[in-house]
Structure formats: C-alpha cells, structure tokens
Motif scaffolding. Structure first.
Motif, short mmCIF file in Angstrom:
data_model
loop_
_atom_site.label_atom_id
_atom_site.label_comp_id
_atom_site.label_asym_id
_atom_site.label_seq_id
_atom_site.Cartn_x
_atom_site.Cartn_y
_atom_site.Cartn_z
N LEU A 145 0.85 -1.18 0.00
CA LEU A 145 0.00 0.00 0.00
C LEU A 145 0.89 1.24 0.00
O LEU A 145 2.09 1.15 0.25
N PRO A 146 0.30 2.41 -0.29
CA PRO A 146 1.15 3.61 -0.43
C PRO A 146 2.14 3.73 0.71
O PRO A 146 1.77 3.50 1.86
N GLY A 164 23.38 8.96 -11.68
CA GLY A 164 24.07 10.05 -11.01
C GLY A 164 23.19 10.88 -10.11
O GLY A 164 23.53 12.02 -9.77
N MET A 165 22.04 10.33 -9.67
CA MET A 165 21.11 11.07 -8.85
C MET A 165 20.85 10.34 -7.54
O MET A 165 20.86 9.11 -7.50
N THR A 166 20.61 11.11 -6.49
CA THR A 166 20.26 10.51 -5.20
C THR A 166 18.80 10.83 -4.92
O THR A 166 18.43 11.98 -4.66
N VAL A 167 17.96 9.78 -5.00
CA VAL A 167 16.53 9.92 -4.72
C VAL A 167 16.16 8.91 -3.64
O VAL A 167 16.12 7.71 -3.91
N PRO A 168 15.93 9.34 -2.41
CA PRO A 168 15.58 8.41 -1.33
C PRO A 168 14.30 7.65 -1.65
O PRO A 168 13.39 8.20 -2.30
N ILE A 169 14.21 6.42 -1.19
CA ILE A 169 13.01 5.63 -1.50
C ILE A 169 11.77 6.24 -0.85
O ILE A 169 10.65 6.01 -1.33
N ASP A 170 11.93 7.03 0.20
CA ASP A 170 10.77 7.66 0.84
C ASP A 170 10.11 8.70 -0.07
O ASP A 170 8.96 9.08 0.17
N GLU A 171 10.82 9.16 -1.09
CA GLU A 171 10.25 10.13 -2.02
C GLU A 171 9.58 9.46 -3.22
O GLU A 171 8.99 10.14 -4.06
N ILE A 172 9.67 8.14 -3.31
CA ILE A 172 9.16 7.42 -4.48
C ILE A 172 7.79 6.82 -4.14
O ILE A 172 7.66 6.02 -3.21
N ILE A 173 6.77 7.23 -4.91
CA ILE A 173 5.41 6.74 -4.74
C ILE A 173 5.05 5.90 -5.96
O ILE A 173 5.12 6.39 -7.09
N ILE A 174 4.68 4.63 -5.74
CA ILE A 174 4.30 3.75 -6.83
C ILE A 174 2.85 4.03 -7.23
O ILE A 174 1.98 4.17 -6.38
N THR A 175 2.62 4.10 -8.55
CA THR A 175 1.29 4.42 -9.07
C THR A 175 0.87 3.42 -10.14
O THR A 175 1.68 2.61 -10.61
N SER A 176 -0.38 3.51 -10.55
CA SER A 176 -0.89 2.65 -11.62
C SER A 176 -0.57 3.31 -12.96
O SER A 176 -1.42 3.94 -13.59
N GLY A 177 0.67 3.18 -13.36
CA GLY A 177 1.14 3.80 -14.59
C GLY A 177 1.59 5.23 -14.35
O GLY A 177 1.26 5.86 -13.33
N ALA A 178 2.36 5.76 -15.31
CA ALA A 178 2.86 7.12 -15.18
C ALA A 178 1.74 8.14 -15.24
O ALA A 178 1.81 9.20 -14.61
N LEU A 179 0.69 7.84 -16.02
CA LEU A 179 -0.37 8.83 -16.16
C LEU A 179 -1.05 9.12 -14.82
O LEU A 179 -1.42 10.26 -14.53
N GLU A 180 -1.18 8.09 -13.97
CA GLU A 180 -1.74 8.35 -12.65
C GLU A 180 -0.78 9.22 -11.83
O GLU A 180 -1.20 10.13 -11.12
N GLY A 323 3.88 2.55 -12.57
CA GLY A 323 4.64 3.78 -12.72
C GLY A 323 5.03 4.31 -11.36
O GLY A 323 4.80 3.65 -10.33
N TRP A 324 5.62 5.49 -11.33
CA TRP A 324 6.02 6.06 -10.05
C TRP A 324 6.21 7.56 -10.17
O TRP A 324 6.32 8.11 -11.28
N ALA A 325 6.25 8.21 -9.03
CA ALA A 325 6.59 9.63 -8.95
C ALA A 325 7.69 9.79 -7.91
O ALA A 325 7.54 9.36 -6.76
N ALA A 326 8.81 10.38 -8.33
CA ALA A 326 9.86 10.79 -7.39
C ALA A 326 9.51 12.23 -7.03
O ALA A 326 9.79 13.17 -7.77
N SER A 327 8.88 12.39 -5.86
CA SER A 327 8.05 13.57 -5.63
C SER A 327 8.66 14.67 -4.78
O SER A 327 7.96 15.61 -4.39
N GLY A 328 9.96 14.57 -4.46
CA GLY A 328 10.61 15.66 -3.77
C GLY A 328 9.89 16.09 -2.51
O GLY A 328 9.46 15.27 -1.69
#
Length: 483
Positions: A145-146, A164-180, A323-328
């Motif tokens: 779940l989220p 070459g990027m540092t994106v913590p897993i806490d900023e990554i939200i899994i979604t139903s495709g990129a469009l979501e 999909g996912w959003a690296a949402s800062g």
C-alpha cells in the motif's frame, strides 16, 4: 465563407433567437455530422469557433452547451482564447476517434502510442510473477500500500543512483502507470480553474487529464530541433498566475526532441525563481540511443520542486501498469493522495517487476531494445525520404519511437488521417496534440513495430496519398470539407 464558418453561423442564429437557450446541450459531434452532413473535423472547427466567441462552452465528459452568458455576448467576439494566451481544453472526441482506429486489429498502427508487444520480455517477466506469487505470504500484501512495495522502490532508487542522482526511497510513490502519477501530481498542485503551463505540441493524454480536471492552460512552444521556448515560459510566469508546469524534457512526445542539459538546468532554475513546481513526464528515459542515459530536469533540482514521473509501461511491461513519482518535497502529500484515490497499484505486478529488476537482466534487455529501436527509426526515416514528397520533414529523435512529420502545406492532417484510415492505416494527426487544434499539417508516426513488407507498403501508400494531386485536392489546408 468556409463550411465550418457557415455551420457556426447557423448555430449562432439558433442561439441568438433562443431556439438554443442558455444551458441547452448541442448535438454531439457524431450527431452533428449526421444532421448537417459534414465531417467530424468541420464540426470541431465550428464548435471551437463558437467556443472562442463565448457562445458555447465544453463540459468534461458531457459535451458542448450554450453559454449562460451567450445572450450578453456579441457574435463577432472572436479570439483563440477567453484571455490572451490562456486556453480551455476540449479535444476528447477527436482523440477517442484516433484511439478507436488503433485498436482495430486489421489496421496498421502507425498512430499508436505503444510499441509492438513482441519487443517486451513478457515470458521472463511472467516467470518473475509466478515466482513471487508462489513465495509471497498473503498477509504481507498490504506492505505494498502507499507508498508502494519497498523492494520495487529500492530498485527504482538504485536506477536513479546509476544515473548520477540521489533519490531516497521515501520520495518514491508507486502508481498505476505514469499517467496516474502525472494526474495525481497536477491534482495536488492545482484546483479547478487554475492555470498551468504545458507544451505545444503535447501528448494528448495530458490534454485529456487537464480537460477532466477543469484547468486552463498556457501553451509553451516546443521546436522539433531547439526544444522548449524558455523565453516564452518566462513571459508566462511573469504575466500569468501559473500554478504548475507539465513538461516532457527528454524524447518529447510527439516531436522527439530532447532539451540539452544547460537548457534543462535553466528550466529548473527559472521555475525555482518563481516557486512553480515542474511535473516532469519522463516515461521514455530508458529508450535512449546514445551509450549514456539522458539526465532529466530532476537532476538539477535542488529545492524539491520537480516531481519526476516514470513508468515501466514503455520499456518493460506495458500491461502491468506500474509507474512512479519521485516527488521531492511533495512526497507526503502525494502519498496521501494515492491513499484517497486508487489506494494501490497491482501488488503482484509491483513484486514481479522488483524481482525482474533484481534478477532478470534488465540492462541487457534494454541494450538490445535500444539498438532495435534505433534500427527501426532508420528504416522508417529512409522510407519516408523515398516515398513522401520532397518537402516533407521528419524528425530524427535521440530515443523513443516516434517521428514528427511535417507534411506539405497543402495537406490537412485530419483529412489525411481519414483517407489513411480508408486504406487500413492509422496515423496520429497533429491537432490531437494541441489545446486549440493546431498542427494541421503534421502527423506523428510510430516506428516501434517490426519492419516488414506490409509496413513499408503502408509508408509507400501514405506517400502516394500525399503525391496524388487528385486526392490532395481534398486535403487542402484549412477547414476540412465533408468526406
């Protein structure tokens, strides 16, 4: 007076004489075609003209209605927008017509937004799916779940690290495709009636989402060679209350252009100075033809204002819709938004992709896929050079699987779409990529299918349609005449 103008004037008379009172619903595009014996494009142009005059308005998923203030507006009021540079969006009917043709199995899908399913390692991904299904404790299903399955988010974070990027897993939200991911992001940042900056041209799914959410847009030109017009964006930010920016900075759909790194950095810094978030659609990032990956605008984000949206639908498993959003800085809010909407993307699909990324040879597969797409691009562009008129211009992208084709000036792309369909070929006409129905002389073609004698024949047929003077007479630029 042209056909669409005559139709618009007929409807205007009905409105002025209250035969169509304020609030009355206009005939659907399909019904109008039957009633007035015209083509869908003629109806669209007439309705757009009436909407620009303030006589009618579009309601998402409902149709066109006579404006409540129509009686107060002079019929000669004409402008492309209700305010200069600001536009409402209504393209759904035309888009759905194009999508319907792509689904027809007998049609050659040059207008499709997807690559051939044969390119994906579905058997190997299916093996991962079977493995995780056998080994997963059903009691742990709620672990995805989220914000989403931790193993998958960790694999995505590792891929960012490889770029070459540092994106913590806490900023990554899994979604139903990129469009979501994209839609949730714009919902989070805006309210109905707000203004956002989008590209012109832009992917039609973005326009559909914006229309559904009741937003207004200011369009920022995208040149097929130079990319996004940052000067135009700066003027928009200075003059308008822009709440967010929705851009595709790499392998842009439909033009294929990629902003160079200095311009990406300048874009992020410009938006940062104005405090405007960037929603970055980067679904084609893995499909680069050069040896090294292309860095996204997110790479230059220092303030957490870029929401970077990606997907496995274009490069691994289209039917899995992951999909996912690296949402800062917006991670917490986006996670709550996911809780309040679709709750979770498919748990087995998340786990299967996580397993494949860890054990399935993803990078080996991508290396093969990129070479194949680059080869197919060369075949497509060579065929366009051989079969289309000499003044046709097709873009050569550095990745992805689209070429944006500038047709001769006497070819109307909607009419071309209709005639191509009569010949069993689907193409994507330019007007579906713009809020105001522009790009009447452009089409997008998909080279993500196996090159074959049938596909080459389709390109030859399209070229012949352009070359045939008798058919071109029915495809003159401007309003489309009835078929």
């Amino acid at each position: 007076m042209k056909r669409y103008e005559r139709l618009a004037e007929q409807i205007s008379e009905l409105i002025r004489h209250a035969d169509l009172p304020p609030g009355a619903r206009l005939p659907s595009v399909r019904a109008a075609c039957r009633a007035w014996d015209v083509s869908p494009a003629t109806v669209f142009r007439a309705y757009y003209l009436l909407e620009s005059r303030g006589l009618i308005n579009a309601r998402p998923r409902s149709g066109y209605f006579v404006s409540r203030t129509a009686e107060e507006l002079p019929p000669e009021t004409s402008s492309a927008t209700s305010q200069a540079g600001i536009k409402t969006v209504n393209i759904s009917d035309l888009v759905f017509e194009v999508l319907r043709t792509v689904r027809q199995v007998e049609t050659i899908p040059l207008g499709s937004a997807f690559m051939s399913p044969a390119l994906f390692p579905m058997a190997r991904v299916g093996k991962s799916c079977a493995t995780v299904n056998r080994s997963t404790d059903q009691a742990t299903m709620v672990d995805a779940l989220p914000p989403g399955h931790e193993g998958l988010r960790r694999q995505i974070s590792l891929r960012y690290l490889m770029a070459g990027m540092t994106v913590p897993i806490d900023e990554i939200i899994i979604t139903s495709g990129a469009l979501e991911a994209l839609t949730l992001s714009v919902q989070l940042l805006t309210a109905p009636g707000d203004l956002i900056a989008i590209e012109k041209p832009t992917f039609y799914a973005a326009l559909q989402a914006i229309q559904r959410l009741g937003l207004k847009v200011v369009e920022i030109p995208v040149d097929p060679v130079a990319g996004h017009d940052l000067a135009a964006l700066q003027r928009a930010l200075e003059d308008r209350p822009v709440r967010a920016c929705w851009f595709m900075t790499s392998f842009h759909n439909p033009t294929g252009v990629t902003l160079d790194e200095p311009k990406k950095q300048a874009l992020v810094e410009l938006l940062g100075r104005h405090g405007v978030p960037l929603i970055e659609d980067d679904v084609y990032s893995e499909l680069h033809f050069a040896p090294e990956p292309v860095r996204p605008a997110k790479f230059f984000d220092r303030n957490g204002l870029v929401i970077h949206c990606g997907s496995f639908a274009k490069c691994l498993a289209p039917g899995y819709r992951i999909g996912w959003a690296a949402s800062g800085r917006f991670a917490g809010e986006l996670e709550r938004a996911k809780w309040m909407t679709t709750l979770s993307a498919s748990v087995p699909a998340q786990r299967a992709i996580a397993d494949y990324l860890q054990t399935g040879g993803y990078d080996r597969f991508l290396h093969k896929l990129r070479r194949e797409l680059a080869h197919r691009q060369s075949q497509m562009l060579d065929a366009i050079r051989r079969y289309f008129p000499a003044d046709t211009v097709a873009t050569r992208a550095d990745g992805g699987y689209f070429t944006w084709v500038q047709l001769p000036a006497n070819i109307d792309s909607i009419r071309f779409f209709q005639i191509a369909l009569e010949n069993g070929i689907s193409i994507a006409p330019g007007p579906i990529f713009s809020a105001d129905g522009g790009y009447r002389h452009q089409v997008r073609l998909n080279y993500g299918y196996q090159w074959s004698a049938q596909l080459e024949k389709a390109i030859a047929t399209l070229g012949a349609l352009c070359m045939d003077e008798s058919r071109c007479g029915a495809m003159l630029g401007g309003p489309v005449q009835p078929a």
